[in-house]
Design a protein around this motif. Structure first.
Motif, PDB file in Angstrom:
ATOM      1  N   GLY A 215      14.423   5.591  -7.425  1.00  0.00           N
ATOM      2  CA  GLY A 215      13.080   5.329  -8.833  1.00  0.00           C
ATOM      3  C   GLY A 215      11.340   4.484  -7.604  1.00  0.00           C
ATOM      4  N   ILE A 216      12.056   4.580  -5.925  1.00  0.00           N
ATOM      5  CA  ILE A 216      10.873   3.328  -5.690  1.00  0.00           C
ATOM      6  C   ILE A 216      10.007   4.726  -5.083  1.00  0.00           C
ATOM      7  CG2 ILE A 216      10.834   2.420  -3.346  1.00  0.00           C
ATOM      8  CD1 ILE A 216      13.437   1.900  -3.755  1.00  0.00           C
ATOM      9  N   SER A 217       8.887   4.103  -5.875  1.00  0.00           N
ATOM     10  CA  SER A 217       7.684   5.246  -5.396  1.00  0.00           C
ATOM     11  C   SER A 217       7.645   4.827  -3.801  1.00  0.00           C
ATOM     12  CB  SER A 217       6.407   4.152  -6.186  1.00  0.00           C
ATOM     13  OG  SER A 217       5.159   5.142  -5.679  1.00  0.00           O
ATOM     14  N   VAL A 218       7.625   5.351  -2.865  1.00  0.00           N
ATOM     15  CA  VAL A 218       7.051   5.798  -1.470  1.00  0.00           C
ATOM     16  C   VAL A 218       5.874   5.799  -1.393  1.00  0.00           C
ATOM     17  CG1 VAL A 218       7.755   7.380   0.469  1.00  0.00           C
ATOM     18  CG2 VAL A 218       9.006   7.110  -0.967  1.00  0.00           C
ATOM     19  N   ASP A 219       5.248   6.339  -1.992  1.00  0.00           N
ATOM     20  CA  ASP A 219       3.552   6.317  -2.065  1.00  0.00           C
ATOM     21  C   ASP A 219       2.787   5.073  -1.402  1.00  0.00           C
ATOM     22  OD1 ASP A 219       1.172   7.809  -1.078  1.00  0.00           O
ATOM     23  OD2 ASP A 219       0.516   6.922  -2.375  1.00  0.00           O
ATOM     24  N   ARG A 220       3.060   4.549  -2.737  1.00  0.00           N
ATOM     25  CA  ARG A 220       3.008   2.428  -3.152  1.00  0.00           C
ATOM     26  C   ARG A 220       3.236   1.983  -2.092  1.00  0.00           C
ATOM     27  NH1 ARG A 220       5.250   0.727  -8.639  1.00  0.00           N
ATOM     28  NH2 ARG A 220       4.434   2.573  -9.307  1.00  0.00           N
ATOM     29  N   TYR A 221       4.364   2.312  -1.747  1.00  0.00           N
ATOM     30  CA  TYR A 221       4.983   1.212  -0.714  1.00  0.00           C
ATOM     31  C   TYR A 221       4.982   1.647   0.774  1.00  0.00           C
ATOM     32  CZ  TYR A 221       7.499  -1.087  -3.837  1.00  0.00           C
ATOM     33  OH  TYR A 221       8.494  -2.306  -5.692  1.00  0.00           O
ATOM     34  N   VAL A 222       4.016   2.513   0.822  1.00  0.00           N
ATOM     35  CA  VAL A 222       3.531   2.819   1.291  1.00  0.00           C
ATOM     36  C   VAL A 222       1.763   2.476   2.332  1.00  0.00           C
ATOM     37  CG1 VAL A 222       1.957   5.001   3.674  1.00  0.00           C
ATOM     38  CG2 VAL A 222       4.675   5.259   2.542  1.00  0.00           C
ATOM     39  N   LEU A 223       1.637   2.510   0.936  1.00  0.00           N
ATOM     40  CA  LEU A 223      -0.286   1.299   0.738  1.00  0.00           C
ATOM     41  C   LEU A 223       0.484   0.396   0.664  1.00  0.00           C
ATOM     42  CD1 LEU A 223      -2.001   3.478  -2.341  1.00  0.00           C
ATOM     43  CD2 LEU A 223      -2.529   3.101   0.228  1.00  0.00           C
ATOM     44  N   ILE A 224       1.145  -0.607   0.264  1.00  0.00           N
ATOM     45  CA  ILE A 224       1.582  -1.663   0.401  1.00  0.00           C
ATOM     46  C   ILE A 224       2.356  -1.901   2.289  1.00  0.00           C
ATOM     47  CG2 ILE A 224       3.125  -3.776   0.569  1.00  0.00           C
ATOM     48  CD1 ILE A 224       3.964  -3.013  -2.349  1.00  0.00           C
ATOM     49  N   THR A 225       2.533  -1.123   2.498  1.00  0.00           N
ATOM     50  CA  THR A 225       2.543  -1.428   4.030  1.00  0.00           C
ATOM     51  C   THR A 225       1.911  -1.679   4.739  1.00  0.00           C
ATOM     52  OG1 THR A 225       4.951  -0.462   3.965  1.00  0.00           O
ATOM     53  CG2 THR A 225       3.897  -0.422   6.264  1.00  0.00           C
ATOM     54  N   PHE A 226       0.680  -0.490   4.831  1.00  0.00           N
ATOM     55  CA  PHE A 226      -0.377  -0.396   5.068  1.00  0.00           C
ATOM     56  C   PHE A 226      -1.256  -1.902   5.500  1.00  0.00           C
ATOM     57  CE2 PHE A 226       0.058   3.955   6.629  1.00  0.00           C
ATOM     58  CZ  PHE A 226      -0.396   3.863   7.679  1.00  0.00           C
ATOM     59  N   PHE A 227      -1.736  -2.234   4.176  1.00  0.00           N
ATOM     60  CA  PHE A 227      -2.024  -3.488   3.715  1.00  0.00           C
ATOM     61  C   PHE A 227      -2.312  -5.083   4.315  1.00  0.00           C
ATOM     62  CE2 PHE A 227      -3.068  -7.117   1.108  1.00  0.00           C
ATOM     63  CZ  PHE A 227      -4.527  -7.506   0.834  1.00  0.00           C
ATOM     64  N   LEU A 228      -0.486  -5.122   4.097  1.00  0.00           N
ATOM     65  CA  LEU A 228       0.441  -5.958   5.178  1.00  0.00           C
ATOM     66  C   LEU A 228      -0.510  -5.816   6.295  1.00  0.00           C
ATOM     67  CD1 LEU A 228       4.124  -6.128   3.189  1.00  0.00           C
ATOM     68  CD2 LEU A 228       1.995  -8.359   3.188  1.00  0.00           C
ATOM     69  N   SER A 229      -0.270  -4.822   7.084  1.00  0.00           N
ATOM     70  CA  SER A 229      -0.322  -4.361   8.600  1.00  0.00           C
ATOM     71  C   SER A 229      -1.838  -5.241   8.786  1.00  0.00           C
ATOM     72  CB  SER A 229      -0.242  -2.992   8.401  1.00  0.00           C
ATOM     73  OG  SER A 229      -0.595  -2.608  10.385  1.00  0.00           O
ATOM     74  N   GLY A 230      -2.694  -4.323   7.785  1.00  0.00           N
ATOM     75  CA  GLY A 230      -3.924  -4.590   8.065  1.00  0.00           C
ATOM     76  C   GLY A 230      -3.983  -6.467   8.044  1.00  0.00           C
ATOM     77  N   PHE A 231      -3.910  -7.005   6.923  1.00  0.00           N
ATOM     78  CA  PHE A 231      -3.937  -8.100   6.755  1.00  0.00           C
ATOM     79  C   PHE A 231      -3.760  -9.006   7.727  1.00  0.00           C
ATOM     80  CE2 PHE A 231      -2.779 -12.117   5.272  1.00  0.00           C
ATOM     81  CZ  PHE A 231      -3.117 -12.979   4.401  1.00  0.00           C
ATOM     82  N   LEU A 232      -2.792  -8.889   8.698  1.00  0.00           N
ATOM     83  CA  LEU A 232      -1.872  -9.500   9.530  1.00  0.00           C
ATOM     84  C   LEU A 232      -2.389  -9.237  10.981  1.00  0.00           C
ATOM     85  CD1 LEU A 232       2.076  -8.614   9.376  1.00  0.00           C
ATOM     86  CD2 LEU A 232       0.686 -10.968   8.805  1.00  0.00           C
TER      87      LEU A 232
END
Length: 324
Positions: A215-232
């Protein structure tokens, strides 16, 4: 080496090494989820510095299409005290994170949808990086920019104390960089290790297919990963530019290569390894004698080469087991 010089070098190394660590964590997060290197991270690093500079100074006076445009005619509300500057830094990093999300939509998602080889996604991200860098040059020119002296309030430029009969001088900006980096590393460690978002990210990194079935939305967490990566990455760009200025649109490229050295040294996809690798490379550079400072950038890759000869998987990486 005298104790005073040892302390001086340690502080210099920890300050720049902590920035290397948070920048390299952006690479590590994306690699742990998708198994690819995002070569656009260096361009996002540069954007973070320019975004914060635009908020603090309000204008670019030298060249480019934005020359002479004043964002804040009455004066920037993001300059003059530490809290306002801190807010500008967070906004700049968040904008860099949003750009990283856009990069994922344009350069990585289409490749994943087609089941393309990881090498093609890597080349795509490299192309996006070149586009971003050239857009920056078109908008603000190729000149260097430095933050105003009072951008973050009235601080003593340096702290001094005696060790024996020697004086140790530590720039205040180095202490700020180290403190902010340590706070960010602690927060990221908490998010990854203690929150539902972090647990979901680790599940996606472990096995996207199984995570999707749970039930984990892989696409959503890929976006979260990229946001965290860009933020850092954007935050690291601002911290570096505080100490050294913004060296033009291409100044993120050198740090991008250094970030790659950090994650390979620590172990691909290993978060503690990225932190350890960043600190080690920062300290190694700090202890290069002044007479050989021109070769400082080569130290990171010489250290990487030496470690990989003895431990190919990196300091904290795990050896890959091949099934036959």
């Amino acid at each position: 080496m005298e104790p005073s010089q040892l302390i001086q070098n340690l502080m210099n190394g920890l300050a720049i090494g902590s920035v290397y660590a948070i920048f390299a964590l952006g690479y590590t997060l994306v690699f742990s989820i998708l198994g690819i290197i995002n070569f656009a991270q260096g361009a996002v690093f540069t954007l973070g510095a320019y975004f914060t500079y635009a908020l603090v100074s309000g204008q670019f006076e030298n060249n480019g299409l934005l020359k002479g445009i004043n964002l804040f005619p009455a004066g920037s509300p993001f300059a003059g005290n530490p809290w306002a500057f801190g807010l500008a830094t967070l906004i700049g990093a968040a904008l860099a994170g949003l750009i990283a999300v856009l990069i994922e939509r344009l350069a990585f998602r289409p490749m994943r949808a087609r089941g393309a080889e990881p090498l093609l996604a890597l080349v795509s991200s490299l192309g996006v990086a070149l586009v971003i860098v050239n857009l920056i040059q078109l908008l603000v020119g190729a000149e260097s920019y430095s933050f105003p002296a009072n951008a973050y309030g009235e601080f003593r430029p340096a702290l001094t104390f005696n060790v024996g009969d020697k004086v140790v001088v530590i720039r205040s900006v180095q202490l700020v960089i180290f403190a902010v980096s340590m706070v960010m590393l602690g927060l990221l460690g908490y998010v990854i290790g203690r929150t539902k978002v972090g647990k979901a990210l680790r599940a996606v990194a472990e096995n996207p297919g199984t995570a999707s079935l749970l039930g984990i939305s892989v696409d959503r967490y890929v976006l979260i990963t990229f946001f965290l990566s860009g933020f850092l990455g954007g935050l690291a760009g601002t911290l570096v530019s505080l100490a050294f200025g913004i060296g033009g649109p291409y100044f993120g490229q050198a740090f991008g290569l250094k970030g790659l050295a950090v994650i390979v040294l620590g172990g691909l996809g290993n978060i503690p390894g990225a932190v350890l690798g960043g600190l080690l490379i920062g300290l190694a550079e700090a202890f290069v004698p002044a007479d050989y400072s021109a070769y400082k950038d080569a130290v990171a890759f010489a250290l990487l080469f030496a470690v990989l000869l003895l431990r190919p998987q990196g300091l904290l990486g795990k050896a890959q087991i091949q099934k036959v």
